[in-house]
Write an enzyme that holds these catalytic residues in place. Structure first.
Site, PDB file in Angstrom:
ATOM      1  N   CYS A  75       0.722  -1.328   0.106  1.00 55.20           N
ATOM      2  CA  CYS A  75       0.199  -0.009   0.226  1.00 55.20           C
ATOM      3  C   CYS A  75       1.384   1.121  -0.200  1.00 55.20           C
ATOM      4  O   CYS A  75       1.064   1.641   0.665  1.00 55.20           O
ATOM      5  CB  CYS A  75      -0.509  -0.084   0.923  1.00 55.20           C
ATOM      6  SG  CYS A  75      -1.947   1.323   1.342  1.00 55.20           S
ATOM      7  N   CYS A 121       1.010   3.433   3.124  1.00 48.92           N
ATOM      8  CA  CYS A 121       1.446   2.682   4.376  1.00 48.92           C
ATOM      9  C   CYS A 121       2.453   3.069   4.308  1.00 48.92           C
ATOM     10  O   CYS A 121       3.378   3.335   5.452  1.00 48.92           O
ATOM     11  CB  CYS A 121       0.704   1.568   4.048  1.00 48.92           C
ATOM     12  SG  CYS A 121      -0.841   1.474   4.184  1.00 48.92           S
TER      13      CYS A 121
END
Length: 222
Positions: A158, A161
């Site tokens: 991600c 992230c």
């Protein structure tokens, strides 16, 4: 007259299609692998999280192209000046995503011809195919039951992230009493449903099992 109109319309459609792909660049699996192995590049998987977890390229970031909000949120954390190597299952979604990216400031986007299907057929390696068991909700509840626990719902694939990694590290270095618990956003779906998390990353601080604050998305500090 009507016949001429349709001829012009058809010709215009063809021109639009050609111009929309004029900057497209596709390479086969062998060239794609050599390039991502030897260069400072970004690898971008635009399949679903479920597809990603059936096997993906090494160090690939992920955003589901069919979920526009998710795609738009994650793609903005890619470096527009650095080459992006993009793929999907067979090439359709990645072609559309790459076309959008080229039209929105990404300098170089290379597509994997035939997608990961062609990649596998060429005998190139994939990661993440192991059948890893989900975190159980009861185990999660027990883990957050005592003390201060920061739950990080995210994933290695991600982009936002990854953007939050140094922020998270700084927070933990300043709050020595807080324990970190990671929830995998692609695997631990039961836990995510139990705590009502639908997007990545999400950070939740618990004290003795009670949620005291929650933050979603990218921040300069937690």
């Amino acid at each position: 007259m009507i016949y001429k109109y349709y001829i012009y319309l058809l010709f215009g459609s063809i021109l639009f299609s050609v111009s929309n792909r004029v900057n497209a660049q596709e390479v086969n699996a062998v060239v794609f692998n050599d390039s991502i192995r030897n260069g400072n590049v970004q690898v971008f998987d635009v399949r679903t999280a479920g597809e990603y977890n059936t096997g993906h390229l090494s160090n690939a970031l992920q955003a589901d192209y069919t979920k526009k909000e998710e795609f738009m949120e994650r793609v903005k954390y890619l470096d527009k000046d650095k080459t992006v190597y993009i793929y999907c299952l067979s090439g359709g979604r990645s072609a559309k995503a790459a076309s959008w990216m080229r039209g929105n400031g990404f300098k170089k986007v290379i597509e994997l011809e035939g997608g990961i299907n062609a990649w596998k057929q060429a005998g190139e390696p994939v990661e993440g195919t192991a059948d890893v068991k989900q975190m159980e909700v009861d185990a999660f509840r027990a883990d957050i039951g005592k003390g201060e626990v920061l739950v990080d719902v995210g994933a290695e694939w991600c982009p936002p992230c990854r953007k939050m990694a140094p922020v998270l590290e700084a927070y933990l270095s300043e709050h020595k009493t807080v324990r970190l618990l990671k929830v995998d956003g692609g695997r631990d779906q039961d836990v995510m449903q139990s705590i009502k998390v639908t997007s990545l990353p999400t950070f939740i601080l618990y004290k003795d099992g009670r949620e005291v604050w929650r933050k979603q998305g990218v921040y300069e500090q937690l």
